[in-house]
Motif scaffolding. Structure first.
Motif, short mmCIF file in Angstrom:
data_model
loop_
_atom_site.label_atom_id
_atom_site.label_comp_id
_atom_site.label_asym_id
_atom_site.label_seq_id
_atom_site.Cartn_x
_atom_site.Cartn_y
_atom_site.Cartn_z
N GLY A 1 45.25 50.82 41.00
CA GLY A 1 44.86 49.24 40.80
C GLY A 1 44.78 48.39 41.89
O GLY A 1 43.71 47.82 42.15
N PHE A 2 45.53 48.97 42.91
CA PHE A 2 45.23 48.33 44.33
C PHE A 2 43.55 48.59 44.80
O PHE A 2 43.25 47.85 45.34
N ILE A 3 43.63 49.94 44.76
CA ILE A 3 42.30 50.25 45.47
C ILE A 3 41.05 49.84 44.55
O ILE A 3 39.94 49.44 45.18
N SER A 4 41.25 49.76 43.31
CA SER A 4 40.18 49.25 42.41
C SER A 4 40.12 47.65 42.67
O SER A 4 38.77 47.33 42.71
N ASP A 5 40.96 47.21 42.81
CA ASP A 5 40.87 45.62 43.40
C ASP A 5 40.34 45.44 44.58
O ASP A 5 39.57 44.61 44.75
N TRP A 6 40.54 46.31 45.43
CA TRP A 6 39.86 46.21 46.80
C TRP A 6 38.39 46.75 46.73
O TRP A 6 37.63 45.93 47.30
N ASP B 1 38.98 54.39 37.45
CA ASP B 1 39.54 53.88 36.13
C ASP B 1 39.56 54.86 35.01
O ASP B 1 40.34 54.87 34.33
N ARG B 2 38.90 56.05 35.30
CA ARG B 2 39.14 57.20 34.07
C ARG B 2 40.41 57.58 34.56
O ARG B 2 41.16 58.03 33.44
N LEU B 3 40.90 57.90 35.80
CA LEU B 3 42.12 58.65 36.14
C LEU B 3 43.04 57.66 35.70
O LEU B 3 44.04 58.10 35.25
N ALA B 4 43.08 56.53 36.04
CA ALA B 4 44.13 55.55 35.69
C ALA B 4 44.32 55.61 34.10
O ALA B 4 45.39 55.33 33.63
N GLY C 1 57.73 57.75 36.32
CA GLY C 1 58.04 56.85 37.39
C GLY C 1 56.78 57.11 38.27
O GLY C 1 56.14 56.33 38.84
N ASP C 2 56.57 58.40 38.48
CA ASP C 2 55.57 59.05 39.23
C ASP C 2 54.09 58.33 38.90
O ASP C 2 53.01 57.94 39.55
N ALA C 3 53.77 58.48 37.36
CA ALA C 3 52.69 58.04 36.90
C ALA C 3 52.52 56.42 37.34
O ALA C 3 51.32 56.00 37.58
N ALA C 4 53.70 55.90 37.11
CA ALA C 4 53.49 54.29 37.18
C ALA C 4 53.14 53.86 38.82
O ALA C 4 52.37 53.14 39.03
N GLU C 5 53.73 54.84 39.59
CA GLU C 5 53.21 54.44 40.96
C GLU C 5 51.77 54.72 41.36
O GLU C 5 51.22 54.16 42.01
#
Length: 82
Positions: A26-31, A64-67, A16-20
């Motif tokens: 993803g939000f930061i990447s899109d921004w 992206d690598r962290l994700a 659950g923590d990983a999903a958050e």
């Protein structure tokens, strides 16, 4: 160790923590890829002190690598996203 397990080589986090974390990344990447990219480039350059020190593209690649390491589907990391 409660929800987190730590060894010399591995840190495990709750799914659950990983999903958050993936949602936030993803939000930061899109921004970073959004309509304000030029202003973000300029702001990051001011923050790090020199354009060659760290770029928005380098930051994007690091995120992206962290994700990917957190279990993302790797679309961004391997360039298969639209």
């Amino acid at each position: 160790m409660a929800d987190h397990e730590r060894t010399a080589d591995t840190i495990r986090i709750d799914a659950g923590d990983a999903a958050e974390l993936l949602e936030v990344l993803g939000f930061i990447s899109d921004w970073l890829d959004g309509p304000d990219a030029t202003q973000l480039d300029q702001s990051l350059t001011r923050f790090v002190g020199h354009p060659a020190a760290y770029s928005r593209d380098a930051l994007q690649a690091d995120l992206d690598r962290l994700a990917f390491l957190l279990g993302d589907d790797s679309d961004r990391l391997f360039g298969t996203s639209e």
